[in-house]
Every structure is written in structure tokens, then in C-alpha cells.
Write a protein that holds these residues in place. Structure first.
Motif, short mmCIF file in Angstrom:
data_model
loop_
_atom_site.label_atom_id
_atom_site.label_comp_id
_atom_site.label_asym_id
_atom_site.label_seq_id
_atom_site.Cartn_x
_atom_site.Cartn_y
_atom_site.Cartn_z
N ASN A 1 0.87 -1.16 0.00
CA ASN A 1 0.00 0.00 0.00
C ASN A 1 0.92 1.22 0.00
O ASN A 1 1.26 1.73 1.06
N PRO A 2 1.37 1.67 -1.18
CA PRO A 2 2.33 2.78 -1.24
C PRO A 2 1.81 4.02 -0.51
O PRO A 2 0.65 4.41 -0.67
N ALA A 3 2.68 4.64 0.27
CA ALA A 3 2.30 5.81 1.07
C ALA A 3 1.85 6.99 0.21
O ALA A 3 0.99 7.76 0.62
N GLN B 1 -4.97 4.95 -0.43
CA GLN B 1 -4.96 3.85 0.52
C GLN B 1 -6.21 2.99 0.33
O GLN B 1 -7.24 3.47 -0.15
N PRO B 2 -6.15 1.71 0.70
CA PRO B 2 -7.32 0.84 0.57
C PRO B 2 -8.50 1.38 1.37
O PRO B 2 -8.30 2.04 2.39
N LEU B 3 -9.69 1.07 0.94
CA LEU B 3 -10.89 1.52 1.63
C LEU B 3 -11.20 0.67 2.86
O LEU B 3 -12.07 1.01 3.64
N SER B 4 -10.52 -0.46 2.99
CA SER B 4 -10.70 -1.32 4.16
C SER B 4 -9.37 -2.01 4.45
O SER B 4 -8.48 -2.04 3.59
N PRO B 5 -9.23 -2.59 5.63
CA PRO B 5 -7.98 -3.26 5.97
C PRO B 5 -7.87 -4.68 5.42
O PRO B 5 -6.92 -5.39 5.73
N TYR B 6 -8.79 -5.08 4.58
CA TYR B 6 -8.87 -6.46 4.14
C TYR B 6 -8.20 -6.75 2.79
O TYR B 6 -8.31 -7.85 2.26
N TYR B 7 -7.52 -5.78 2.23
CA TYR B 7 -6.81 -6.02 0.96
C TYR B 7 -5.65 -5.04 0.82
O TYR B 7 -5.58 -4.03 1.51
N SER B 8 -4.75 -5.37 -0.10
CA SER B 8 -3.62 -4.51 -0.45
C SER B 8 -3.89 -3.90 -1.82
O SER B 8 -4.57 -4.51 -2.66
N GLN B 9 -3.33 -2.72 -2.07
CA GLN B 9 -3.54 -2.03 -3.34
C GLN B 9 -2.74 -2.64 -4.49
O GLN B 9 -3.18 -2.61 -5.63
N VAL B 10 -1.54 -3.19 -4.19
CA VAL B 10 -0.67 -3.70 -5.24
C VAL B 10 -0.07 -5.03 -4.81
O VAL B 10 0.41 -5.17 -3.69
N ALA B 11 -0.08 -5.99 -5.72
CA ALA B 11 0.71 -7.21 -5.57
C ALA B 11 1.80 -7.13 -6.64
O ALA B 11 1.50 -7.00 -7.84
N VAL C 1 -4.81 4.95 -10.36
CA VAL C 1 -4.00 3.92 -11.02
C VAL C 1 -2.62 4.50 -11.34
O VAL C 1 -1.59 3.84 -11.11
N ALA C 2 -2.56 5.72 -11.85
CA ALA C 2 -1.27 6.35 -12.17
C ALA C 2 -0.39 6.42 -10.94
O ALA C 2 0.82 6.14 -11.01
N ALA C 3 -0.94 6.81 -9.80
CA ALA C 3 -0.16 6.93 -8.57
C ALA C 3 0.37 5.57 -8.11
O ALA C 3 1.52 5.45 -7.67
N LEU C 4 -0.45 4.54 -8.21
CA LEU C 4 -0.02 3.20 -7.81
C LEU C 4 1.07 2.67 -8.74
O LEU C 4 2.05 2.08 -8.29
N LEU C 5 0.90 2.89 -10.05
CA LEU C 5 1.93 2.46 -11.00
C LEU C 5 3.24 3.20 -10.73
O LEU C 5 4.30 2.58 -10.67
N GLU C 6 3.16 4.51 -10.58
CA GLU C 6 4.35 5.32 -10.36
C GLU C 6 5.10 4.89 -9.10
O GLU C 6 6.33 4.87 -9.08
#
Length: 129
Positions: A7-9, A13-23, A57-62
Motif C-alpha cells: 500500500n504505497p504511502a 490507501q485501501p478503503l478497508s484493511p482487508y486487501y492490499s492495493q498492489v501485488a 492507477v497512475a499513482a499506484l503504477l508510479e
């Protein structure tokens, strides 16, 4: 091969604690596959939500050294498939190169009330040999 969940700072951030944004799946040659969780965004219109989704999506990719040029697959979930062209106009502004593989389906509703769209992305990041 090594897998990291992240979960890049500097990204949404994820909407819940039950998943990660990126694998991130790293290969021995330094290349990686990025699997992004489905992204939704706030906004009144489908175009506003689509814009927010692609900015997320751009922020997560970057955060993982990638860009839209590395995207190889897009899965889109719309609550009203008749508005596909409205979404497509936004998507084309972000995905400007060779089109990735794609899936678009209509769903009755999404995780967050009022969400009209959710987009999931897979990207292939080249090795750094």
C-alpha cells in the motif's frame, strides 16, 4: 520469484484493511508484474469517477516504477454499460499507446454506494539488466 503486497504511502490507501492495493511479482531478471486492486473514485458523473480512477492507477503504477505504457490488462466494471463511451473517452486520454487486453462488464452495484465504475489493472515492468 518473490511476491510483495503493498500500500504505497504516496498513493490512494485501501478503503478497508482487508486487501492490499498492489501485488508485485518480481522475477529473477528484475522484471515484475503488478496486479492492482480495483479502483473506485468519488464524483457525481461517470466521467469524474473515471478520471479519479485513472489518477489513482497512475499513482499506484508510479509508486512501483511503472506507467500506463506498462499496462497489459484492464478490467472494467460499470453499473450502466450504456455509458461505455463516456468512460472510453476518459480511458483513451490515459492509455495512449498500444491498447492492452481488456474486459468490460456491467454489474448491478459496486462496493461503495454511488460508485459507477471500478477498474482493475495489470502491468508488466521491464527488467533492469
Amino acid at each position: 520469484m518473490q511476491t510483495t503486497l503493498d500500500n504505497p504511502a504516496d498513493a490512494p490507501q485501501p478503503l478497508s484493511p482487508y486487501y492490499s492495493q498492489v501485488a508485485r511479482v518480481e522475477h529473477a531478471d528484475g522484471s515484475a508484474l503488478l496486479f492492482l486492486s480495483g479502483q473506485i473514485a468519488e464524483g457525481e458523473t461517470l466521467a469524474e469517477q473515471s478520471e479519479g480512477v485513472f489518477r489513482a492507477v497512475a499513482a499506484l503504477l508510479e509508486a512501483h516504477g511503472a506507467s500506463f505504457a506498462d499496462v497489459i490488462g484492464v478490467r472494467t466494471y460499470l453499473t450502466d454499460i450504456s455509458r461505455l463511451a463516456e468512460y472510453g473517452a476518459v480511458r483513451q486520454r490515459f492509455l495512449t499507446g498500444t491498447p492492452p487486453t481488456s474486459l468490460t462488464v456491467e454489474v448491478p452495484r459496486l462496493f461503495r454506494p454511488g460508485a459507477q465504475i471500478e477498474v482493475e489493472v495489470v502491468a508488466a515492468v521491464p527488467g533492469r539488466l
